[in-house]
Design an enzyme around this catalytic site. Structure first.
Site, PDB file in Angstrom:
ATOM      1  N   LYS A 275       0.848  -1.210   0.000  1.00 35.52           N
ATOM      2  CA  LYS A 275       0.000   0.000   0.000  1.00 35.52           C
ATOM      3  C   LYS A 275       0.873   1.246   0.000  1.00 35.52           C
ATOM      4  CE  LYS A 275      -3.294   2.613   2.917  1.00 35.52           C
ATOM      5  NZ  LYS A 275      -4.145   2.622   4.135  1.00 35.52           N
ATOM      6  N   ASP A 280      -2.593  10.242   3.796  1.00 34.31           N
ATOM      7  CA  ASP A 280      -3.998   9.857   3.943  1.00 34.31           C
ATOM      8  C   ASP A 280      -4.722  10.877   4.818  1.00 34.31           C
ATOM      9  OD1 ASP A 280      -6.428   8.623   4.164  1.00 34.31           O
ATOM     10  OD2 ASP A 280      -5.714   6.924   5.376  1.00 34.31           O
ATOM     11  N   LYS A 287     -10.168  12.963   8.216  1.00 29.27           N
ATOM     12  CA  LYS A 287      -9.713  12.531   9.538  1.00 29.27           C
ATOM     13  C   LYS A 287      -9.675  13.709  10.503  1.00 29.27           C
ATOM     14  CE  LYS A 287      -6.632   8.745   8.119  1.00 29.27           C
ATOM     15  NZ  LYS A 287      -7.314   7.680   8.858  1.00 29.27           N
ATOM     16  N   ASP A 298       1.535   6.261   5.678  1.00 28.07           N
ATOM     17  CA  ASP A 298       0.565   5.344   5.086  1.00 28.07           C
ATOM     18  C   ASP A 298       1.095   4.675   3.812  1.00 28.07           C
ATOM     19  OD1 ASP A 298      -1.855   4.121   5.552  1.00 28.07           O
ATOM     20  OD2 ASP A 298      -3.040   5.589   4.433  1.00 28.07           O
ATOM     21  N   ASP A 357     -12.235   7.218   3.744  1.00 27.52           N
ATOM     22  CA  ASP A 357     -11.028   6.954   4.537  1.00 27.52           C
ATOM     23  C   ASP A 357     -10.632   5.477   4.505  1.00 27.52           C
ATOM     24  OD1 ASP A 357      -8.878   7.539   6.101  1.00 27.52           O
ATOM     25  OD2 ASP A 357     -10.012   7.798   7.967  1.00 27.52           O
ATOM     26  N   GLU A 359      -9.517   3.794   2.153  1.00 27.30           N
ATOM     27  CA  GLU A 359      -9.009   3.916   0.783  1.00 27.30           C
ATOM     28  C   GLU A 359      -7.952   2.861   0.459  1.00 27.30           C
ATOM     29  OE1 GLU A 359      -7.727   5.430   3.280  1.00 27.30           O
ATOM     30  OE2 GLU A 359      -5.591   5.052   2.909  1.00 27.30           O
ATOM     31  N   ARG A 361      -7.833  -0.373   0.941  1.00 26.04           N
ATOM     32  CA  ARG A 361      -8.402  -1.555   0.285  1.00 26.04           C
ATOM     33  C   ARG A 361      -8.823  -1.242  -1.157  1.00 26.04           C
ATOM     34  NH1 ARG A 361     -12.843  -1.821   4.976  1.00 26.04           N
ATOM     35  NH2 ARG A 361     -11.104  -0.809   6.032  1.00 26.04           N
TER      36      ARG A 361
HETATM   37  N1  BES Z   1      -4.313   4.458   6.918  1.00 28.43           N
HETATM   38  C1  BES Z   1      -5.480   4.251   7.684  1.00 28.43           C
HETATM   39  C2  BES Z   1      -5.265   3.235   8.805  1.00 28.43           C
HETATM   40  C3  BES Z   1      -4.485   3.698   9.994  1.00 28.43           C
HETATM   41  C4  BES Z   1      -5.026   4.581  10.908  1.00 28.43           C
HETATM   42  C5  BES Z   1      -3.235   3.200  10.224  1.00 28.43           C
HETATM   43  C6  BES Z   1      -4.311   4.966  12.009  1.00 28.43           C
HETATM   44  C7  BES Z   1      -2.515   3.564  11.344  1.00 28.43           C
HETATM   45  C8  BES Z   1      -3.044   4.452  12.237  1.00 28.43           C
HETATM   46  C9  BES Z   1      -6.605   3.721   6.807  1.00 28.43           C
HETATM   47  O1  BES Z   1      -6.636   4.200   5.510  1.00 28.43           O
HETATM   48  C10 BES Z   1      -7.878   4.152   7.445  1.00 28.43           C
HETATM   49  O2  BES Z   1      -8.106   5.330   7.520  1.00 28.43           O
HETATM   50  N2  BES Z   1      -8.677   3.195   7.890  1.00 28.43           N
HETATM   51  C11 BES Z   1      -9.894   3.492   8.549  1.00 28.43           C
HETATM   52  C12 BES Z   1     -10.924   2.524   8.069  1.00 28.43           C
HETATM   53  C13 BES Z   1     -12.314   2.835   8.486  1.00 28.43           C
HETATM   54  C14 BES Z   1     -12.796   4.106   7.805  1.00 28.43           C
HETATM   55  C15 BES Z   1     -13.211   1.683   8.141  1.00 28.43           C
HETATM   56  C16 BES Z   1      -9.662   3.346  10.054  1.00 28.43           C
HETATM   57  O3  BES Z   1      -8.918   2.460  10.465  1.00 28.43           O
HETATM   58  O4  BES Z   1     -10.198   4.160  10.799  1.00 28.43           O
HETATM   59 ZN    ZN Z   2      -4.833   4.790   4.762  1.00 22.98          ZN
HETATM   60 MN    MN Z   3      -7.668   6.060   5.387  1.00 16.16          MN
END
Ligand code: BES
Ligand code: ZN
Ligand code: MN
Length: 507
Positions: A275, A280, A287, A298, A357, A359, A361
């Site tokens: 990835k 992000d 966020k 990210d 968010d 994104e 996947r």
């Molecule tokens: N890059 C983030 C995941 C992440 C968040 C990694 C904090 C490390 C620390 C990912 O793209 C994301 O934002 N995931 C969301 C998914 C949710 C919207 C279903 C998450 O984990 O909040």
């Molecule tokens: Zn992300």
């Molecule tokens: Mn995200």
């Protein structure tokens, strides 16, 4: 070989005769001397025993004490490193002692150092293992990210820390194993360091274009085939899901493909997918502001693929390995993808984007479909995918998901062996309906409960044609707080896995 800030060599010198700035020797709890410490003690009329008797050091694991100008000893200094209980001295303790010695030397004037820690018996581990880990851990502990700082912290003429380190092995006959271990350790450290650097770079520097340039540079250095697919090519392939994430950013997306083909011609490759979200923001589902800067990390999955390629190229590993890196930014913008949009992935499956968010996947699913054309033996994706994984496992274990239990086992043991551990998470069918959508083949989120599992379930739908594993490194790729910085994980795990694979296939 100069791949690092430290010049390493393999020697089998006598500790008392070694003329240098510092020799490093171990002491067990409670006050039992290692062989090298004993030799120095004898040559200095019991200097070390005296210090220990006074109670200044009792051999507790990771404790250190620096001694100066010992009588009868050539070296200016002797660093005593606590090893803990002799009966409990295994791989982890060995690495901790090595790390403690590197930390203790970091801010001293000792530049030319001889270490005698590789002499210590470590359960079933051989000289090659001990030397490679001594090198890797020392470089990991001495890593500094200085690329951007204009003011150097070191004043000229007062260079601190280890400049050269001779690793002493007990017998001349150990030199060969030591030399192989040194090369392995340097190769791994080079990959880990590249992965850290890429993660630590600010997101205005480390863009998708920058990652592509780094891949091309790797290709030039090691003679790897590198392709960079631009937006037009991605449109042609029908990567509607990946492109939907990229459409809110001014930075052009890239799909980077690396090929390390050093195995047999007809052997199916292992494919690594990383990835590469270089920043992000969350997109329209933006966020919260706190710690958003950390979302520059990210792209650590992508960085770990590049780092692993550097390592296996250095090793000239006889295996076919392909790397695929989808990389772009996730930004809010007038053109950005909205919650509610339905996009069509390269596989043909449609996705309702309920949260922009989620994104990672969305870019990975198209890369997983792209992987099919390489007829892989296995595909492993590496991604800072979910905050939920951090809640589940904290910062010690990487989350491991797989559609094949044998592959999962291989990765788990590679994690154990490299001390870069993963934990097997469930991915039962019962979780799949959480991704149901009324308007598309699936939604891109499955709700808060089991968030790292539903993310893996989403990916699994695009990984039906091969054995596949997913490493969620959201909790392990970087550290927050005062020690903020990339960790280089899971390059050690991936390297260990690939080295074991190469051994299997070349039997
Ligand atoms: N890059 C983030 C995941 C992440 C968040 C990694 C904090 C490390 C620390 C990912 O793209 C994301 O934002 N995931 C969301 C998914 C949710 C919207 C279903 C998450 O984990 O909040
Ligand atoms: Zn992300
Ligand atoms: Mn995200």
């Amino acid at each position: 070989m100069k791949h690092s800030t430290i010049e390493f060599s393999i020697k089998s010198d006598k500790p008392e005769k070694l003329a240098c700035d510092c020799v490093v020797v171990g002491v067990y709890e409670s006050r039992k001397l290692s062989d090298a410490a004993q030799t120095i003690d004898a040559a200095s009329s019991g200097y070390i025993s005296n210090i220990l008797k006074r109670g200044d050091m009792d051999g507790k694991l990771e404790s250190t004490i620096m001694l100066h100008s010992l009588p009868g000893i050539q070296s200016e200094r002797v660093l005593l490193v606590g090893l803990g209980k002799e009966t409990e001295f295994t791989e982890k303790q060995y690495c901790k002692a090595v790390r403690a010695s590197a930390k203790a030397l970091a801010n001293t004037g000792a530049n030319v150092v001889g270490s005698f820690l590789a002499e210590l018996p470590v359960k079933t581990m051989d000289m090659r293992w001990k030397v490679s880990h001594l090198v890797e851990v020392t470089l990991d502990a001495s890593y500094k990210f200085n690329a951007i700082k204009r003011k150097s912290e070191d004043k000229p003429g007062t260079k601190k820390g280890i400049a050269s380190l001779s690793i002493n092995v007990p017998q001349a006959s150990d030199t060969q194993a030591g030399t192989v271990g040194l090369a392995d350790g340097l190769a791994l450290a080079a990959g880990v360091s590249l992965t850290k650097d890429l993660g630590n770079l600010p997101p205005n520097v480390c863009t998708p274009t920058y990652l592509a340039e780094q891949a091309i540079l790797l290709g030039k250095t090691y003679g790897l085939k590198i392709e960079v697919l631009e937006r037009a090519a991605l449109e042609k392939l029908g990567m509607g899901s990946f492109l939907a994430v990229a459409q809110g950013s001014e930075e052009p997306p890239k799909l980077i493909v690396l090929q390390h083909l050093k195995g047999n011609k007809n052997e199916k490759p292992v494919v690594l997918v990383g990835k590469g979200i270089t920043f992000d923001t969350g997109g329209i589902s933006i966020k919260p502001g706190a710690e958003m800067d950390e979302m520059k990390y990210d792209m650590c999955g992508a960085a770990s693929v590049l780092g692993t390629f550097k390592t296996i190229a250095e090793m000239d590993l006889p295996l076919n390995v392909i790397g695929i890196i989808p990389t772009c930014e996730n930004m809010p913008d007038g053109r950005a993808v909205r919650p509610g949009d339905v996009v069509t992935s390269m596989s043909g499956l449609t996705i309702e984007v309920l949260n922009t968010d989620a994104e990672g996947r969305l870019i990975l699913c198209d890369a997983l479909t792209y992987a099919e054309r390489f007829e892989p033996s296995d595909v492993i994706d590496i991604a800072t995918l979910t905050g939920a994984c951090v809640i589940a496992l904290g910062h010690h274990a990487t989350g491991l998901f797989s559609n094949n239990d044998d592959l999962a086992k291989e990765l788990l043991s590679a994690g154990e062996a490299s001390l870069d551990r993963a934990w097997h998470m469930p991915m039962w069918e019962e979780y799949q309906p959480l991704l149901d959508s009324n308007f598309a083949d699936m939604a891109n989120i499955g709700g808060r409960a089991g968030g790292s599992i539903t993310a893996a379930c989403f990916l699994s739908r695009f990984a039906k044609k091969y054995d596949w594993a997913h490493l969620d490194i959201a909790g392990t790729a970087w550290k927050s707080g005062k020690e903020k910085g990339g960790t280089g994980r899971p390059v050690p795990l991936l390297t260990e896995f690939l080295v074991a694979r190469a051994k299997q296939t070349n039997k």
